[in-house]
Enzyme design. Structure first.
Site, PDB file in Angstrom:
ATOM      1  CG  HIS A 100      -1.840   1.033   1.506  1.00 15.65           C
ATOM      2  ND1 HIS A 100      -1.732   2.277   1.728  1.00 15.65           N
ATOM      3  CD2 HIS A 100      -3.305   1.043   0.986  1.00 15.65           C
ATOM      4  CE1 HIS A 100      -2.673   2.990   1.833  1.00 15.65           C
ATOM      5  NE2 HIS A 100      -3.782   2.087   1.451  1.00 15.65           N
TER       6      HIS A 100
ATOM      7  CG  ASP B   3       0.679  -2.239   6.138  1.00 12.03           C
ATOM      8  OD1 ASP B   3      -0.351  -2.166   6.768  1.00 12.03           O
ATOM      9  OD2 ASP B   3       0.552  -1.754   4.961  1.00 12.03           O
TER      10      ASP B   3
ATOM     11  CD  GLN C 121      -6.902  -4.382   4.264  1.00 11.80           C
ATOM     12  OE1 GLN C 121      -7.788  -5.338   4.784  1.00 11.80           O
ATOM     13  NE2 GLN C 121      -7.131  -3.288   3.864  1.00 11.80           N
TER      14      GLN C 121
ATOM     15  CE  LYS D 103      -7.318   0.078   6.374  1.00 14.03           C
ATOM     16  NZ  LYS D 103      -8.085   0.298   4.970  1.00 14.03           N
TER      17      LYS D 103
ATOM     18  CB  CYS E 102      -3.622   3.379  -1.725  1.00  8.66           C
ATOM     19  SG  CYS E 102      -4.962   4.401  -1.334  1.00  8.66           S
TER      20      CYS E 102
HETATM   21  N1  PMP Z   1      -1.680  -0.746   4.603  1.00 10.71           N
HETATM   22  C1  PMP Z   1      -2.853  -1.957   4.143  1.00 10.71           C
HETATM   23  C2  PMP Z   1      -2.417  -2.956   3.579  1.00 10.71           C
HETATM   24  C3  PMP Z   1      -4.211  -0.914   4.148  1.00 10.71           C
HETATM   25  O1  PMP Z   1      -5.005  -1.748   3.424  1.00 10.71           O
HETATM   26  C4  PMP Z   1      -4.331   0.277   4.370  1.00 10.71           C
HETATM   27  C5  PMP Z   1      -5.765   0.998   4.243  1.00 10.71           C
HETATM   28  N2  PMP Z   1      -6.311   0.872   3.043  1.00 10.71           N
HETATM   29  C6  PMP Z   1      -3.110   0.799   4.839  1.00 10.71           C
HETATM   30  C7  PMP Z   1      -1.882   0.538   5.080  1.00 10.71           C
HETATM   31  C8  PMP Z   1      -3.477   2.435   5.550  1.00 10.71           C
HETATM   32  O2  PMP Z   1      -4.138   2.582   6.592  1.00 10.71           O
HETATM   33  P1  PMP Z   1      -4.767   3.738   7.130  1.00 10.71           P
HETATM   34  O3  PMP Z   1      -5.404   4.472   5.902  1.00 10.71           O
HETATM   35  O4  PMP Z   1      -5.701   3.605   8.061  1.00 10.71           O
HETATM   36  O5  PMP Z   1      -3.402   4.501   7.610  1.00 10.71           O
END
Ligand code: PMP
Length: 416
Positions: free
Chosen positions: A123, A200, A203, A226, A366
């Site tokens: 991401h 990270d 998910q 999430k 993203c």
């Molecule tokens: N890493 C992953 C794998 C994600 O799916 C997301 C959110 N889509 C993020 C990081 C970023 O999360 P946040 O927008 O809550 O900072």
């Protein structure tokens, strides 16, 4: 006991909504999840009965609010199997947790020609902070490849990690492909060269039982929103001792020990990284979200998702004219399912299914490096959580048939 989505749905007021004359089918859980009534009520309860600034006052409300906030640190720690509550820092989100490490650890430990190893399925929040760090320090970025089956190419990663590697930052579960990466194996490779492994967990923490000791990583980051919690709360866990080695990220109230004209000393533990008034109400409501998930049991959450994900992949693949990305082995993946309808732009697909009350995502999620690897500008993504039911997948498939019909791409098996 296994999850009963039909029962659980009653706890989620938003799921009673009609969207465009149809019951809402919310299949965008990888973006953010819906909130159960106890979490919403917890916010109201806090503001109606406990509101006070924490760690400062000695009056009763301040003591109560501080205890409620600190109790959640213990719950978040337990959620990921961490050993010490004091290794949990509250941030705004996963993105801020990763930026914090890039600044507070990265700036002090990286220099020119050092290497940062990432993967092509990251991401942007696990790419851009490292690009900024590389620009500040002169370090280089390397990206591990993905295999055609959607898994990380572990041998390519192994070759990439070497004497120059200072840190490896990898997603536990891809938000696009659903791929679950073998973190324990990656931890061994990373530690063999003395580098730091950052995971990270945006998910994975919502969807899988997670144990940071078993994973063997040094840092683990995730977001409350999430996993049934409010927006504006992130978690950063660092292995015991690591926070103490790091300089502060933001300066201000609450993160100091002693302030003198010429300089200051820092508070101990996570407080060093929580400058200013934190997001007290939302952290407390996140505690309620964690209670809700643990009453269900994370094993059960995972089982339900395996079931509904397998059902969805099977339905999408047998409908014709649809390409599904990511691993097919249900044990190697989570519930984010990316797909394309042949000849129909993902934004058109999303708009058409929205007319039937179905919320899915369209775009690059993203993850532009991954889109480039897949050679597509965008995909659609359906992603599941505890309240999703098979009939919502069926509704999605019916709406996709409509998209195919509208764009003249009707599969012979479904044409009438
Ligand atoms: N890493 C992953 C794998 C994600 O799916 C997301 C959110 N889509 C993020 C990081 C970023 O999360 P946040 O927008 O809550 O900072």
């Amino acid at each position: 006991m296994s999850i009963q989505p039909a029962q659980l749905r009653k706890d989620f007021p938003i799921l009673e909504r009609q969207i465009n004359g149809h019951p809402l089918a919310y299949l965008d859980n990888a973006a953010t999840t819906q909130k159960p009534r106890p979490v919403i009520e917890s916010l109201v309860h806090y503001y109606e009965t406990q509101n006070a600034n924490i760690h400062r006052g000695i009056h009763t409300l301040a003591v109560e609010a501080t205890k409620a906030y600190e109790d959640v640190r213990a719950k978040a720690s337990k959620h990921i199997g961490a050993t010490n509550t004091e290794d949990i820092v509250f941030t705004r989100n996963t993105t801020e947790s990763l930026n914090l490490v890039a600044r507070a650890w990265g700036d002090a430990n990286l220099q020119e020609d050092d290497e940062i190893v990432l993967s092509l399925m990251e991401h942007h929040s696990n790419i851009v902070p490292w690009q900024l760090l590389a620009a500040r320090t002169g370090a280089r970025l390397r990206y591990a490849d993905i295999a055609p089956n959607g898994l990380l190419q572990i041998d390519s990663l192994r070759k990439m990690i070497g004497n120059r590697t200072k840190l490896v930052s990898i997603t536990h579960m891809s938000n696009v492909l659903g791929t679950i990466n073998p973190i324990a194996e990656i931890a061994e490779m990373t530690h063999a060269v003395g580098a730091l492994l950052i995971v990270d967990g945006a998910q994975s923490a919502p969807h899988l039982p997670v144990d940071v000791n078993q994973l063997g990583c040094d840092v683990f980051a995730f977001s409350a929103h999430k996993m049934l919690g409010p927006t504006g709360v992130g978690v950063l866990w660092a292995r015991p001792g690591l926070l103490a080695e790091m300089d502060p990220f933001l300066g201000g109230g609450e993160m100091i020990s002693i302030v003198r004209p010429e300089g200051s000393t820092w508070a101990e533990g996570p407080h060093k990284f929580e400058a200013g008034t934190p997001n007290i109400a939302d952290v407390i409501a996140f505690g309620t979200a964690l209670d809700y998930l643990h009453d269900l049991g994370m094993e059960n959450v995972r089982e339900h998702e395996k079931h509904i994900t397998a059902y969805a992949i099977d339905a999408l693949e047998s409908s014709g004219g649809i390409t599904v990305h990511g691993p097919r082995d249900i044990e190697a993946r989570g519930g984010a399912v990316s797909f394309e309808v042949d000849g129909v732009h993902p934004h058109d697909v999303s708009t058409i299914v929205d007319a039937y009350g179905i919320a899915i995502r369209a775009g690059h999620h993203c993850a532009q490096l991954l889109m480039r690897y897949l050679n597509v500008p965008a995909t659609n993504r359906a992603s599941f959580y505890i309240y999703n039911e098979e009939h919502e997948v069926d509704a999605l498939l019916n709406a996709l048939e409509e998209a195919k019909r509208m764009f003249g791409n009707v599969d012979s098996r479904t044409a009438v």
